[in-house]
Scaffold this motif. Structure first.
Motif, PDB file in Angstrom:
ATOM      1  N   LYS A  57      -5.975  27.622 -34.149  1.00  0.00           N
ATOM      2  CA  LYS A  57      -4.532  27.897 -34.157  1.00  0.00           C
ATOM      3  C   LYS A  57      -4.118  28.657 -35.424  1.00  0.00           C
ATOM      4  O   LYS A  57      -3.065  29.282 -35.465  1.00  0.00           O
ATOM      5  CB  LYS A  57      -3.740  26.584 -34.069  1.00  0.00           C
ATOM      6  N   LYS A  58      -4.948  28.590 -36.439  1.00  0.00           N
ATOM      7  CA  LYS A  58      -4.637  29.265 -37.710  1.00  0.00           C
ATOM      8  C   LYS A  58      -5.065  30.735 -37.709  1.00  0.00           C
ATOM      9  O   LYS A  58      -4.775  31.462 -38.651  1.00  0.00           O
ATOM     10  CB  LYS A  58      -5.351  28.554 -38.874  1.00  0.00           C
ATOM     11  N   VAL A  59      -5.789  31.137 -36.678  1.00  0.00           N
ATOM     12  CA  VAL A  59      -6.397  32.474 -36.655  1.00  0.00           C
ATOM     13  C   VAL A  59      -5.584  33.406 -35.750  1.00  0.00           C
ATOM     14  O   VAL A  59      -5.558  33.230 -34.531  1.00  0.00           O
ATOM     15  CB  VAL A  59      -7.866  32.396 -36.180  1.00  0.00           C
ATOM     16  N   SER A  60      -4.946  34.395 -36.356  1.00  0.00           N
ATOM     17  CA  SER A  60      -4.169  35.376 -35.582  1.00  0.00           C
ATOM     18  C   SER A  60      -5.117  36.363 -34.905  1.00  0.00           C
ATOM     19  O   SER A  60      -6.315  36.416 -35.216  1.00  0.00           O
ATOM     20  CB  SER A  60      -3.230  36.140 -36.521  1.00  0.00           C
ATOM     21  N   ALA A  61      -4.564  37.174 -34.006  1.00  0.00           N
ATOM     22  CA  ALA A  61      -5.363  38.211 -33.335  1.00  0.00           C
ATOM     23  C   ALA A  61      -5.930  39.179 -34.370  1.00  0.00           C
ATOM     24  O   ALA A  61      -7.086  39.623 -34.261  1.00  0.00           O
ATOM     25  CB  ALA A  61      -4.487  38.961 -32.327  1.00  0.00           C
ATOM     26  N   GLU A  62      -5.127  39.477 -35.400  1.00  0.00           N
ATOM     27  CA  GLU A  62      -5.583  40.403 -36.447  1.00  0.00           C
ATOM     28  C   GLU A  62      -6.779  39.824 -37.203  1.00  0.00           C
ATOM     29  O   GLU A  62      -7.784  40.509 -37.434  1.00  0.00           O
ATOM     30  CB  GLU A  62      -4.432  40.667 -37.433  1.00  0.00           C
ATOM     31  N   VAL A  63      -6.684  38.545 -37.571  1.00  0.00           N
ATOM     32  CA  VAL A  63      -7.788  37.906 -38.307  1.00  0.00           C
ATOM     33  C   VAL A  63      -9.013  37.778 -37.403  1.00  0.00           C
ATOM     34  O   VAL A  63     -10.154  37.970 -37.850  1.00  0.00           O
ATOM     35  CB  VAL A  63      -7.347  36.528 -38.863  1.00  0.00           C
ATOM     36  N   ASN A  64      -8.798  37.495 -36.134  1.00  0.00           N
ATOM     37  CA  ASN A  64      -9.915  37.391 -35.191  1.00  0.00           C
ATOM     38  C   ASN A  64     -10.663  38.720 -35.093  1.00  0.00           C
ATOM     39  O   ASN A  64     -11.905  38.765 -35.112  1.00  0.00           O
ATOM     40  CB  ASN A  64      -9.387  36.962 -33.824  1.00  0.00           C
ATOM     41  N   SER A  65      -9.909  39.822 -35.009  1.00  0.00           N
ATOM     42  CA  SER A  65     -10.524  41.166 -34.961  1.00  0.00           C
ATOM     43  C   SER A  65     -11.281  41.454 -36.248  1.00  0.00           C
ATOM     44  O   SER A  65     -12.387  42.004 -36.229  1.00  0.00           O
ATOM     45  CB  SER A  65      -9.450  42.238 -34.763  1.00  0.00           C
ATOM     46  N   TYR A  66     -10.664  41.074 -37.366  1.00  0.00           N
ATOM     47  CA  TYR A  66     -11.302  41.263 -38.684  1.00  0.00           C
ATOM     48  C   TYR A  66     -12.638  40.525 -38.739  1.00  0.00           C
ATOM     49  O   TYR A  66     -13.645  41.067 -39.219  1.00  0.00           O
ATOM     50  CB  TYR A  66     -10.333  40.763 -39.766  1.00  0.00           C
ATOM     51  N   MET A  67     -12.660  39.304 -38.237  1.00  0.00           N
ATOM     52  CA  MET A  67     -13.900  38.522 -38.227  1.00  0.00           C
ATOM     53  C   MET A  67     -14.951  39.195 -37.335  1.00  0.00           C
ATOM     54  O   MET A  67     -16.114  39.323 -37.719  1.00  0.00           O
ATOM     55  CB  MET A  67     -13.618  37.090 -37.741  1.00  0.00           C
ATOM     56  N   GLU A  68     -14.524  39.631 -36.169  1.00  0.00           N
ATOM     57  CA  GLU A  68     -15.455  40.314 -35.251  1.00  0.00           C
ATOM     58  C   GLU A  68     -16.053  41.560 -35.897  1.00  0.00           C
ATOM     59  O   GLU A  68     -17.256  41.808 -35.809  1.00  0.00           O
ATOM     60  CB  GLU A  68     -14.734  40.699 -33.956  1.00  0.00           C
ATOM     61  N   GLU A  69     -15.191  42.340 -36.547  1.00  0.00           N
ATOM     62  CA  GLU A  69     -15.653  43.579 -37.200  1.00  0.00           C
ATOM     63  C   GLU A  69     -16.701  43.291 -38.269  1.00  0.00           C
ATOM     64  O   GLU A  69     -17.568  44.120 -38.542  1.00  0.00           O
ATOM     65  CB  GLU A  69     -14.471  44.303 -37.861  1.00  0.00           C
ATOM     66  N   ASN A  70     -16.601  42.116 -38.876  1.00  0.00           N
ATOM     67  CA  ASN A  70     -17.548  41.751 -39.933  1.00  0.00           C
ATOM     68  C   ASN A  70     -18.718  40.915 -39.431  1.00  0.00           C
ATOM     69  O   ASN A  70     -19.483  40.375 -40.230  1.00  0.00           O
ATOM     70  CB  ASN A  70     -16.797  41.006 -41.049  1.00  0.00           C
ATOM     71  N   GLY A  71     -18.834  40.821 -38.086  1.00  0.00           N
ATOM     72  CA  GLY A  71     -19.971  40.094 -37.506  1.00  0.00           C
ATOM     73  C   GLY A  71     -19.888  38.594 -37.708  1.00  0.00           C
ATOM     74  O   GLY A  71     -20.912  37.911 -37.809  1.00  0.00           O
ATOM     75  N   ILE A  72     -18.648  38.073 -37.788  1.00  0.00           N
ATOM     76  CA  ILE A  72     -18.444  36.630 -37.992  1.00  0.00           C
ATOM     77  C   ILE A  72     -17.844  36.039 -36.722  1.00  0.00           C
ATOM     78  O   ILE A  72     -16.854  36.545 -36.209  1.00  0.00           O
ATOM     79  CB  ILE A  72     -17.484  36.373 -39.174  1.00  0.00           C
TER      80      ILE A  72
END
Length: 655
Positions: free
Chosen positions: A230-245
């Motif tokens: 619930k703490k993870v926005s769509a923007e942060v989720n994309s950021y994590m994906e881009e960094n392989g996390i």
């Protein structure tokens, strides 16, 4: 309200097995020094609010262990049902248990709230009398804490590269190189500031510490972030994906640690399916074939965990003979600041220094107007001041709120870095004093005033202490202040070879006090984060043995904060933040290379509190040089009247 001791003893008696004692640590699931409101279990059971301590509840006793910073505070806060145990003077908790509880005693603890190191040390001590450490399935304190604060869902934020100075990809690459060197399959990262630093994220899950309640696991090919989604926005989720996390649920870390141990932890992006392990207890027989085929692909079986920050609950999921118990490599990597972080810290401390000067200008004026004080610069002939205003008053809390207000006007301000220690007279002798609005003291022109405070800015974390007097300080107070200042200068000007640790340097700040038979019960310096925790390891400057573990290195930060405290009378502390830098020495014995310090904190020292006769010529020169730079650096941030005050405060001194 029912005393939680009675309710806990009832639960201890009905526990299977019945518990002879229950340990309630201060720490959360990440072994944090500062914890969120709902994790303050030790505070709830004992009433003691300090940041460090451990409660032990037996069937007929309750004892609280804490360190020298909190002895006085604990004596004031503990009820008569509690006994204070002074760390360094009284037996350690495990020694006391071993000596005072019966053979075969069962000692309960929540394994999520105790580190591997601590649990193993206790278990070793308990073998003497066949006592045993029992991992409780639930936290017993939580069961009796009826009005426990609910979990909050505060967003994860990204720390941009312009402040972080190093990309996540680079940090992961460095970490994976270290894993390969140690032949480790993966690493479990539990310390909140390490998770935040590695993934360049921040949050607000813990007051004053911009961290997120999260774990991380990194392997040679995958990276995981365990957090309340619930703490993870769509923007942060994309950021994590881009960094392989891969973002996973916070609670999934337990089963994933078991999968990591058996070589079956796969990211969604990795070929193969994820195999659940029942209760984290190893592999079912039906899975053995799959495990063996996967094991051929994974040549490294070792899992790296930091025994100081990883909890015993997660350690219990691992194969004990395939664990590397070693300090996390991120601790040192985070402590050695990159050039962008150093630049940000310098800038943050300049803005912070301007706020402190604005506060002192305001406070000086208020003390004169409301209390008839002689003020920051003048000493009255006697103490026959009278309070000018019957309607207005200043309290420790009201003035600290004003200080926060000055900081809040500064660029990149994100909040305080710890609760401000705003303390008058006897309260200043309580090293980590926390004023409360309904009980705090009024300011007094006849008493010393100590304020230890700091802020979180997006480009750096600050921590500064100054001690002042708005009336006539006694000769003894001046002598003590001057001894503290001499120690402060001695550490600031130290030069030392590479490989020197903070244990070796700690004495420099104490020698001027020792000469008069004085001392202080806290360390002299701690690392400081880059928009992270105000207390940061792994290095420190202290008499404590752990200060020997890590040598100081160039680009580390460390505080310089000697003090002196007389119970019931006054306290003195002076604190700057330093950056360790390479020293330009005439020679280079042993080709070791030498180090020195650069101070980045800017606020004046009160000349009225100095006994100049006790300062050596080079110390007077240091004060004058510091004050000149302070004036030059802060001038652009101050108005005309503030600048005039600072010019007076930094005017050169001479004997």
């Amino acid at each position: 309200m029912e005393d939680p001791l009675d309710a806990l003893r009832s639960l201890m008696a009905s526990h299977s097995p019945p518990l002879d004692a229950l340990v309630v640590p201060s720490e959360d699931y990440h072994q944090s020094e500062y914890v969120s409101a709902r994790d303050k279990r030790r505070e709830f059971v004992s009433g003691f609010t300090g940041s460090a301590g451990l409660a032990l509840i037996t069937t007929n006793e309750a004892r609280l262990w804490t360190d020298g910073r909190y002895f006085l505070q604990a004596t004031q806060q503990l009820s008569d049902r509690w006994s204070l145990m002074r760390i360094g003077e009284d037996p350690a908790v495990e020694a006391w248990i071993s000596d005072n509880l019966p053979s075969d005693a069962s000692i309960g603890v929540d394994p999520w709230c105790v580190s591997i190191d601590t649990a193993r040390r206790w278990e070793h001590a308990f073998t003497k009398k066949q006592q045993r450490l029992v991992q409780t399935c639930t936290n017993l304190v939580d069961e009796v804490w009826k009005n426990r604060p609910p979990p909050e869902s505060k967003p994860v934020i990204i720390q941009p590269l312009e402040y972080a100075g190093c990309a996540v990809a680079e940090k992961l690459k460095d970490l994976r190189e270290k894993l390969a060197k140690e032949k480790a399959r993966g690493i479990i990262i539990a310390a909140l500031d390490e998770v935040a630093w590695l993934y360049n994220v921040r949050g607000s899950d813990v007051s004053y510490n911009p961290v997120v309640h999260a774990f991380a696991i990194v392997t040679s090919s995958s990276a995981f972030f365990y957090v309340d989604k619930k703490k993870v926005s769509a923007e942060v989720n994309s950021y994590m994906e881009e960094n392989g996390i891969e973002v996973r649920d916070y609670d999934a870390v337990s089963s994933d640690v078991a999968l990591l141990a058996s070589g079956q932890l796969n990211s969604a992006a990795t070929k193969g399916t994820r195999t659940e392990v029942p209760n984290g207890a190893g592999l079912c027989s039906t899975e053995t074939v799959n495990a063996e085929s996967e094991a051929e692909e994974v040549s490294h079986n070792i899992v790296w965990v930091d025994p100081g920050s990883c909890c015993y609950a997660l350690y219990s999921k691992l194969n004990f003979d395939e664990v590397l118990l070693q300090q996390s490599p991120l601790a040192l990597a985070k402590a050695i600041k990159n050039p962008v972080e150093l630049d940000g810290l310098r800038k943050a401390h300049i803005r912070d220094g301007a706020a402190v000067v604005q506060y002192l200008v305001w406070l000086d004026k208020q003390m004169q107007e409301i209390y008839g004080a002689s003020g920051y610069f003048l000493e009255p002939e006697g103490t026959n001041k009278r309070k000018h205003s019957e309607t207005m008053k200043l309290t420790e809390v009201s003035v600290s709120d004003k200080l926060e207000g000055f900081r809040a006007t500064k660029e990149h301000f994100r909040g305080l870095s710890f609760p401000t220690i705003s303390s008058v007279g006897p309260n200043a002798a309580i090293i980590h004093y926390g004023p409360e609005p309904e009980k705090c003291a009024e300011l007094d022109a006849d008493c010393i005033y100590l304020f230890d405070s700091g802020a979180q800015y997006q480009d750096g974390t600050t921590d500064i202490t100054r001690t002042v007097h708005f009336g006539k300080p006694s000769a003894h107070e001046k002598a003590c202040y001057t001894a503290v200042l001499k120690g402060h200068i001695a550490l600031d000007t130290a030069r030392f070879p590479n490989g020197t640790n903070g244990h070796a340097l700690d004495i420099l700040a104490r020698v001027p006090l020792w000469k008069d038979g004085l001392d202080y019960r806290h360390g002299t310096g701690h690392g400081i984060g880059s928009f992270l925790n105000v207390h940061e390891g792994p290095h420190l400057i202290s008499f404590r043995p752990q200060a020997r573990n890590v040598p100081l290195q160039a680009s580390m930060t460390v505080t310089d904060e000697p003090g002196y405290y007389e119970d019931g009378k006054f306290g003195i502390r002076l604190e700057n933040v330093l950056i360790v830098k390479e020293a330009n020495t005439k020679f280079n014995f042993g080709e070791k290379g030498y180090l020195a310090f650069e101070h980045i904190t800017w606020a004046p020292y009160q000349k009225k509190l100095m006994d100049l006769r006790l300062l050596a010529p080079e110390e007077i020169e240091w004060v004058n040089t510091y004050h000149t730079r302070c004036r030059e650096i802060l001038e652009p941030y101050l108005d005309e009247s503030e600048m005039a005050w600072l010019a007076k405060a930094t005017k050169p001194v001479s004997v």
